[in-house]
Design a protein around this motif. Structure first.
Motif, PDB file in Angstrom:
ATOM      1  N   LYS A  16       0.680  -9.744  21.879  1.00 27.78           N
ATOM      2  CA  LYS A  16      -0.056 -10.983  22.153  1.00 27.78           C
ATOM      3  C   LYS A  16      -1.211 -10.773  23.122  1.00 27.78           C
ATOM      4  O   LYS A  16      -2.324 -11.209  22.866  1.00 27.78           O
ATOM      5  N   THR A  34      -0.177 -16.304  30.282  1.00 24.21           N
ATOM      6  CA  THR A  34       0.804 -17.130  30.992  1.00 24.21           C
ATOM      7  C   THR A  34       2.053 -16.342  31.380  1.00 24.21           C
ATOM      8  O   THR A  34       2.725 -16.684  32.337  1.00 24.21           O
ATOM      9  N   GLY A  35       2.345 -15.267  30.637  1.00 21.62           N
ATOM     10  CA  GLY A  35       3.489 -14.427  31.004  1.00 21.62           C
ATOM     11  C   GLY A  35       3.276 -13.840  32.396  1.00 21.62           C
ATOM     12  O   GLY A  35       4.222 -13.719  33.187  1.00 21.62           O
ATOM     13  N   TYR A  38       4.551 -16.262  35.088  1.00 19.07           N
ATOM     14  CA  TYR A  38       6.003 -16.252  35.322  1.00 19.07           C
ATOM     15  C   TYR A  38       6.418 -14.947  36.011  1.00 19.07           C
ATOM     16  O   TYR A  38       7.310 -14.929  36.850  1.00 19.07           O
ATOM     17  N   ARG A  39       5.720 -13.877  35.666  1.00 15.80           N
ATOM     18  CA  ARG A  39       5.985 -12.597  36.333  1.00 15.80           C
ATOM     19  C   ARG A  39       5.597 -12.671  37.806  1.00 15.80           C
ATOM     20  O   ARG A  39       6.276 -12.105  38.679  1.00 15.80           O
ATOM     21  N   ARG A  89       4.538  -5.726  36.482  1.00 18.87           N
ATOM     22  CA  ARG A  89       4.943  -5.076  35.220  1.00 18.87           C
ATOM     23  C   ARG A  89       6.131  -4.132  35.411  1.00 18.87           C
ATOM     24  O   ARG A  89       6.475  -3.392  34.482  1.00 18.87           O
ATOM     25  N   VAL A  97      12.506 -11.834  34.890  1.00 25.09           N
ATOM     26  CA  VAL A  97      11.536 -12.905  34.613  1.00 25.09           C
ATOM     27  C   VAL A  97      12.066 -14.018  33.704  1.00 25.09           C
ATOM     28  O   VAL A  97      11.766 -15.200  33.928  1.00 25.09           O
ATOM     29  N   SER A  98      12.886 -13.684  32.723  1.00 30.29           N
ATOM     30  CA  SER A  98      13.370 -14.721  31.806  1.00 30.29           C
ATOM     31  C   SER A  98      14.268 -15.733  32.507  1.00 30.29           C
ATOM     32  O   SER A  98      14.315 -16.904  32.124  1.00 30.29           O
ATOM     33  N   ALA A 101      11.884 -17.951  34.438  1.00 34.30           N
ATOM     34  CA  ALA A 101      11.117 -18.805  33.520  1.00 34.30           C
ATOM     35  C   ALA A 101      11.967 -19.899  32.883  1.00 34.30           C
ATOM     36  O   ALA A 101      11.436 -20.825  32.276  1.00 34.30           O
ATOM     37  N   GLY A 127       1.572 -16.845  25.267  1.00 33.08           N
ATOM     38  CA  GLY A 127       2.847 -17.079  25.945  1.00 33.08           C
ATOM     39  C   GLY A 127       3.976 -17.321  24.970  1.00 33.08           C
ATOM     40  O   GLY A 127       4.077 -16.645  23.932  1.00 33.08           O
ATOM     41  N   ASP A 129       5.336 -20.902  24.801  1.00 32.40           N
ATOM     42  CA  ASP A 129       5.403 -22.349  24.573  1.00 32.40           C
ATOM     43  C   ASP A 129       4.018 -22.988  24.585  1.00 32.40           C
ATOM     44  O   ASP A 129       3.879 -24.167  24.856  1.00 32.40           O
ATOM     45  N   ILE A 130       2.983 -22.214  24.297  1.00 30.60           N
ATOM     46  CA  ILE A 130       1.630 -22.761  24.387  1.00 30.60           C
ATOM     47  C   ILE A 130       1.382 -23.777  23.263  1.00 30.60           C
ATOM     48  O   ILE A 130       0.935 -24.900  23.515  1.00 30.60           O
ATOM     49  N   ARG A 178      15.625  -9.996  26.042  1.00 27.12           N
ATOM     50  CA  ARG A 178      14.651 -10.941  26.601  1.00 27.12           C
ATOM     51  C   ARG A 178      14.324 -12.026  25.567  1.00 27.12           C
ATOM     52  O   ARG A 178      14.243 -13.206  25.898  1.00 27.12           O
ATOM     53  N   ASP A 182      14.845 -16.008  26.060  1.00 31.58           N
ATOM     54  CA  ASP A 182      13.698 -16.904  25.921  1.00 31.58           C
ATOM     55  C   ASP A 182      13.882 -17.910  24.785  1.00 31.58           C
ATOM     56  O   ASP A 182      13.367 -19.025  24.855  1.00 31.58           O
ATOM     57  N   ARG A 185      16.989 -20.694  25.873  1.00 31.46           N
ATOM     58  CA  ARG A 185      16.973 -21.541  27.072  1.00 31.46           C
ATOM     59  C   ARG A 185      16.789 -23.011  26.679  1.00 31.46           C
ATOM     60  O   ARG A 185      16.265 -23.325  25.607  1.00 31.46           O
TER      61      ARG A 185
END
Ligand code: C5P
Length: 221
Positions: A16, A34-35, A38-39, A89, A97-98, A101, A127, A129-130, A178, A182, A185
């Protein structure tokens, strides 16, 4: 260009950010990862030395100041003035991160900021949920994916290029785990928006995917 939002969602390691960055360059749009946000919250939480809790994550997400500074091919990331481009990273951040988030307060704070950053349009945002939550009215939505084997292979090659030793089986398990977190959730899970275009890139190279995305944008412009 004005008002146009290109939303790219999909599972971990689907390419992405690579595609979003290239498409943004060609279109003259801004790119928002956007990731990375959250990171950044996850990095800040680890910095406190405190164990993870939803309360702490929510509090930090409301206080944090995340800024992007695009420079050549890289998108530099800063948290409260400190550069965290590489620090967000690490395997430690990726492993947590998950969980961060999935905290509703974290999502509210990040989505607010993402909507403000994209309000003018002329952006490519990637991301999970965009297209479903952040910009449900985006003019062009793409759900970018590839098989988990292919995603692990690509990520592995990237790491090997950096001189790291890669355990492909472990990489594949981490990516699958992951994705599972994701997708399962409660709040804004990873899923394809009904009006998103599904693009499986397993058998495509970067140039082919970028061209395809630009073609899809053109159709919507
Ligand atoms: O895109 P990247 O792999 O850097 O994202 C890291 C993590 O951030 C994802 O695994 C997911 O948990 C979270 N994320 C999210 N919503 C987004 C972008 C990322 O929940 N829009």
């Amino acid at each position: 260009k004005k008002g146009f939002v290109l939303a790219i969602d999909g599972p971990a390691g689907a390419g992405k950010s690579t595609i979003a960055k290239l498409a943004a360059g060609k279109l003259g749009f801004a790119y928002i990862d956007t990731g990375a946000m959250y990171r950044a919250v996850t990095w800040k939480l680890l910095q406190t030395g405190e164990p993870f809790s939803p309360e702490l994550a929510g509090k930090l997400a409301n206080e944090i100041r995340i800024t992007f500074r695009p420079e050549n091919a890289i998108n530099r990331v800063f948290v409260d003035g400190t550069e965290v481009t590489d620090a967000i990273r690490t395997a430690e951040v990726t492993g947590l991160v998950s969980k961060v988030a999935a905290v509703p307060e974290v999502r509210t704070a990040m989505v607010d900021q993402q909507r403000r950053m994209g309000a003018e349009g002329g952006i490519v945002m990637d991301g999970r949920d965009i297209g479903t939550v952040v910009f449900p009215d985006a003019q062009c939505k793409i759900f970018l994916t590839a098989t988990v084997e292919e995603r692990a292979r690509r990520r592995g090659l990237e790491l090997e290029a950096k001189g790291e030793k890669v355990d492909y089986k472990k990489l594949q398990e981490d990516i699958a785990f992951r994705d599972k977190q994701d997708s399962e959730r409660e709040v804004s899970p990873l899923r394809q928006a009904e009006d998103a275009i599904y693009l499986d890139t397993s058998a495509m190279n970067i140039e082919q995917v970028t061209d395809k995305v630009l073609e899809l944008v053109k159709e919507k412009q």
